[in-house]
Design a protein around this motif. Structure first.
Motif, PDB file in Angstrom:
ATOM      1  N   ARG A 155      -4.374  -7.217  -2.981  1.00 41.83           N
ATOM      2  CA  ARG A 155      -5.179  -8.700  -2.844  1.00 41.83           C
ATOM      3  C   ARG A 155      -4.815  -9.473  -4.151  1.00 41.83           C
ATOM      4  O   ARG A 155      -4.925 -10.734  -4.043  1.00 41.83           O
ATOM      5  CB  ARG A 155      -6.678  -8.552  -3.370  1.00 41.83           C
ATOM      6  CG  ARG A 155      -7.333  -7.876  -1.988  1.00 41.83           C
ATOM      7  CD  ARG A 155      -8.874  -7.685  -2.099  1.00 41.83           C
ATOM      8  NE  ARG A 155      -9.603  -7.057  -0.793  1.00 41.83           N
ATOM      9  CZ  ARG A 155     -10.157  -8.090   0.108  1.00 41.83           C
ATOM     10  NH1 ARG A 155     -10.075  -9.337  -0.416  1.00 41.83           N
ATOM     11  NH2 ARG A 155     -10.479  -7.525   0.889  1.00 41.83           N
TER      12      ARG A 155
ATOM     13  N   VAL B  58     -10.922   3.870 -10.735  1.00 44.50           N
ATOM     14  CA  VAL B  58     -11.144   3.881  -9.369  1.00 44.50           C
ATOM     15  C   VAL B  58     -10.572   4.548  -8.260  1.00 44.50           C
ATOM     16  O   VAL B  58      -9.494   5.570  -8.703  1.00 44.50           O
ATOM     17  CB  VAL B  58     -10.956   2.195  -9.026  1.00 44.50           C
ATOM     18  CG1 VAL B  58     -11.567   1.467 -10.037  1.00 44.50           C
ATOM     19  CG2 VAL B  58      -9.385   2.050  -9.142  1.00 44.50           C
ATOM     20  N   THR B  59     -10.751   4.597  -7.117  1.00 44.90           N
ATOM     21  CA  THR B  59     -10.270   5.636  -6.085  1.00 44.90           C
ATOM     22  C   THR B  59      -8.774   4.925  -5.739  1.00 44.90           C
ATOM     23  O   THR B  59      -8.479   3.864  -5.987  1.00 44.90           O
ATOM     24  CB  THR B  59     -10.973   5.497  -4.729  1.00 44.90           C
ATOM     25  OG1 THR B  59     -11.053   4.340  -4.093  1.00 44.90           O
ATOM     26  CG2 THR B  59     -12.466   6.005  -4.907  1.00 44.90           C
TER      27      THR B  59
ATOM     28  N   TRP C  51      -3.903   2.951 -14.743  1.00 42.81           N
ATOM     29  CA  TRP C  51      -4.757   3.932 -13.910  1.00 42.81           C
ATOM     30  C   TRP C  51      -4.191   5.430 -13.850  1.00 42.81           C
ATOM     31  O   TRP C  51      -5.031   6.298 -13.887  1.00 42.81           O
ATOM     32  CB  TRP C  51      -4.579   3.387 -12.327  1.00 42.81           C
ATOM     33  CG  TRP C  51      -5.358   4.451 -11.336  1.00 42.81           C
ATOM     34  CD1 TRP C  51      -6.790   3.992 -11.026  1.00 42.81           C
ATOM     35  CD2 TRP C  51      -5.168   5.462 -10.657  1.00 42.81           C
ATOM     36  NE1 TRP C  51      -7.232   4.860 -10.037  1.00 42.81           N
ATOM     37  CE2 TRP C  51      -6.271   5.836  -9.924  1.00 42.81           C
ATOM     38  CE3 TRP C  51      -4.169   6.415 -10.736  1.00 42.81           C
ATOM     39  CZ2 TRP C  51      -6.176   6.981  -9.353  1.00 42.81           C
ATOM     40  CZ3 TRP C  51      -3.997   7.586  -9.905  1.00 42.81           C
ATOM     41  CH2 TRP C  51      -5.266   7.824  -9.092  1.00 42.81           C
TER      42      TRP C  51
ATOM     43  N   ARG D  73       0.882  -1.245   0.108  1.00 42.46           N
ATOM     44  CA  ARG D  73       0.144  -0.112   0.041  1.00 42.46           C
ATOM     45  C   ARG D  73       0.883   1.216   0.148  1.00 42.46           C
ATOM     46  O   ARG D  73       0.588   2.061  -0.525  1.00 42.46           O
ATOM     47  CB  ARG D  73      -1.197   0.074   1.205  1.00 42.46           C
ATOM     48  CG  ARG D  73      -2.113  -1.020   1.110  1.00 42.46           C
ATOM     49  CD  ARG D  73      -3.043  -1.172   2.221  1.00 42.46           C
ATOM     50  NE  ARG D  73      -3.936  -2.058   2.042  1.00 42.46           N
ATOM     51  CZ  ARG D  73      -5.222  -1.899   1.416  1.00 42.46           C
ATOM     52  NH1 ARG D  73      -5.544  -0.614   1.111  1.00 42.46           N
ATOM     53  NH2 ARG D  73      -6.205  -2.621   1.172  1.00 42.46           N
TER      54      ARG D  73
ATOM     55  N   ASP E 250      -7.679   4.405  -2.690  1.00 46.02           N
ATOM     56  CA  ASP E 250      -7.906   3.214  -1.815  1.00 46.02           C
ATOM     57  C   ASP E 250      -8.339   1.885  -2.406  1.00 46.02           C
ATOM     58  O   ASP E 250      -7.705   0.841  -2.137  1.00 46.02           O
ATOM     59  CB  ASP E 250      -9.165   3.494  -0.860  1.00 46.02           C
ATOM     60  CG  ASP E 250      -8.670   4.613   0.345  1.00 46.02           C
ATOM     61  OD1 ASP E 250      -7.081   4.814   0.349  1.00 46.02           O
ATOM     62  OD2 ASP E 250      -9.568   5.220   0.924  1.00 46.02           O
ATOM     63  N   GLU E 251      -8.974   1.897  -3.497  1.00 45.07           N
ATOM     64  CA  GLU E 251      -9.454   0.827  -4.224  1.00 45.07           C
ATOM     65  C   GLU E 251      -8.194   0.239  -4.990  1.00 45.07           C
ATOM     66  O   GLU E 251      -8.168  -1.047  -5.102  1.00 45.07           O
ATOM     67  CB  GLU E 251     -10.836   1.035  -5.299  1.00 45.07           C
ATOM     68  CG  GLU E 251     -11.864   1.382  -4.697  1.00 45.07           C
ATOM     69  CD  GLU E 251     -12.881   1.930  -5.591  1.00 45.07           C
ATOM     70  OE1 GLU E 251     -13.969   1.195  -5.359  1.00 45.07           O
ATOM     71  OE2 GLU E 251     -12.801   2.636  -6.195  1.00 45.07           O
ATOM     72  N   LEU E 252      -7.421   1.120  -5.621  1.00 44.84           N
ATOM     73  CA  LEU E 252      -6.160   0.664  -6.359  1.00 44.84           C
ATOM     74  C   LEU E 252      -5.233  -0.117  -5.198  1.00 44.84           C
ATOM     75  O   LEU E 252      -4.599  -1.057  -5.591  1.00 44.84           O
ATOM     76  CB  LEU E 252      -5.708   1.970  -6.943  1.00 44.84           C
ATOM     77  CG  LEU E 252      -4.422   1.625  -7.827  1.00 44.84           C
ATOM     78  CD1 LEU E 252      -5.008   0.966  -9.134  1.00 44.84           C
ATOM     79  CD2 LEU E 252      -3.838   3.019  -8.277  1.00 44.84           C
ATOM     80  N   GLU E 253      -5.113   0.566  -4.142  1.00 46.95           N
ATOM     81  CA  GLU E 253      -4.155  -0.100  -3.068  1.00 46.95           C
ATOM     82  C   GLU E 253      -4.792  -1.508  -2.896  1.00 46.95           C
ATOM     83  O   GLU E 253      -4.054  -2.520  -2.823  1.00 46.95           O
ATOM     84  CB  GLU E 253      -4.229   0.642  -1.854  1.00 46.95           C
ATOM     85  CG  GLU E 253      -3.296   2.037  -1.944  1.00 46.95           C
ATOM     86  CD  GLU E 253      -3.377   2.902  -0.577  1.00 46.95           C
ATOM     87  OE1 GLU E 253      -3.647   2.205   0.509  1.00 46.95           O
ATOM     88  OE2 GLU E 253      -3.341   4.012  -0.560  1.00 46.95           O
ATOM     89  N   ASP E 254      -5.999  -1.581  -2.602  1.00 49.16           N
ATOM     90  CA  ASP E 254      -6.648  -2.818  -2.079  1.00 49.16           C
ATOM     91  C   ASP E 254      -6.567  -3.818  -3.322  1.00 49.16           C
ATOM     92  O   ASP E 254      -6.237  -5.078  -3.104  1.00 49.16           O
ATOM     93  CB  ASP E 254      -8.046  -2.695  -1.902  1.00 49.16           C
ATOM     94  CG  ASP E 254      -8.806  -3.846  -1.467  1.00 49.16           C
ATOM     95  OD1 ASP E 254      -8.450  -4.292  -0.510  1.00 49.16           O
ATOM     96  OD2 ASP E 254      -9.623  -4.763  -1.941  1.00 49.16           O
ATOM     97  N   LEU E 255      -6.762  -3.604  -4.542  1.00 44.97           N
ATOM     98  CA  LEU E 255      -6.408  -4.318  -5.779  1.00 44.97           C
ATOM     99  C   LEU E 255      -5.151  -4.777  -5.863  1.00 44.97           C
ATOM    100  O   LEU E 255      -4.882  -6.169  -6.129  1.00 44.97           O
ATOM    101  CB  LEU E 255      -7.113  -3.595  -6.969  1.00 44.97           C
ATOM    102  CG  LEU E 255      -6.893  -4.407  -8.436  1.00 44.97           C
ATOM    103  CD1 LEU E 255      -7.746  -5.727  -8.500  1.00 44.97           C
ATOM    104  CD2 LEU E 255      -7.227  -3.388  -9.674  1.00 44.97           C
ATOM    105  N   CYS E 256      -4.105  -4.023  -5.805  1.00 38.77           N
ATOM    106  CA  CYS E 256      -2.727  -4.279  -5.908  1.00 38.77           C
ATOM    107  C   CYS E 256      -2.243  -5.396  -4.761  1.00 38.77           C
ATOM    108  O   CYS E 256      -1.588  -6.255  -4.956  1.00 38.77           O
ATOM    109  CB  CYS E 256      -1.664  -3.118  -5.954  1.00 38.77           C
ATOM    110  SG  CYS E 256      -1.743  -1.912  -7.352  1.00 38.77           S
TER     111      CYS E 256
END
Length: 206
Positions: free
Chosen positions: A197, A186-187, A180, A105, A189-195
């Motif tokens: 996961r 996407v936001t 991106w 993150r 935060d969503e990008l951090e989560d995607l990377c």
């Protein structure tokens, strides 16, 4: 009797405190100004003129210290890369799984603070610029080694397959970030989560 070399900034282009600076300090001042310009407008191309104005020096002085626009941009990229590697270094006080999560993150956040620098690094590396390619390779090696070591602490055996998957995942993350930057659908935060996961998902292929 020797005399100090005059600061080539010229009248009206000295730093705000009016002091003459040593060459290394002047370079640092200009690079700091570049960072401020990037933070103020992170999605625009880095402009020599804007940086010179922010540093209160002439564009000619900037070229005096860096030689060319390309060398100046590389110096900015190099400094940003050093900071990126420092900011994503694992926090050994955390449990291994949290080291991995916070590091991934932190990497994404650092990229999003200066997206055009990251984009320039990837594109110039792909275009074959030898200095940028070497720098990009160093960033990838440091980051992938850190990820592999963090996985090892979680009990994942380090094998050639694991190393290959981690390197492939890093390429996947690079492409996500590059896409991106050009089209932020996407936001952050969503990008951090995607990377984050996506690493677990890729590891299931083992």
């Amino acid at each position: 009797m020797t005399h100090a070399s005059p600061d080539p900034a010229g009248p009206g282009t000295r730093p705000r405190d009016g002091a003459r600076l040593r060459p290394d300090a002047r370079r640092a001042q200009i690079l700091d100004a570049a960072r401020r310009v990037l933070e103020a407008d992170p999605h625009r191309e880095l402009s020599v003129e804007k940086v010179a104005a922010e540093a209160q020096v002439s564009p000619a002085l900037l070229f005096h210290y860096f030689g060319s626009k390309k060398k100046f941009q590389f110096a900015v990229i190099e400094e940003a890369a050093s900071e990126l590697m420092l900011r994503t270094a694992p926090d050994l006080s955390l449990p291994p799984d949290e080291q991995l999560s916070t590091g991934i993150r932190a990497f994404v956040r650092a990229v999003l603070q200066a997206p055009q620098l990251y984009r320039a690094t990837l594109l110039m590396s792909a275009a074959g610029d030898p200095e940028v390619r070497a720098l990009h390779s160093e960033i990838r090696q440091v980051f992938s080694r850190w990820v592999i070591d963090a996985l090892a602490q979680q009990g994942v055996e380090t094998t050639p397959r694991v190393e290959l998957v981690c390197l492939g995942w890093q390429g996947y993350v690079e492409q996500i970030l590059l896409t991106w930057i050009d089209n932020p659908t996407v936001t952050g935060d969503e990008l951090e989560d995607l990377c984050e996961r996506s690493l677990a998902a890729v590891l299931t292929t083992l």
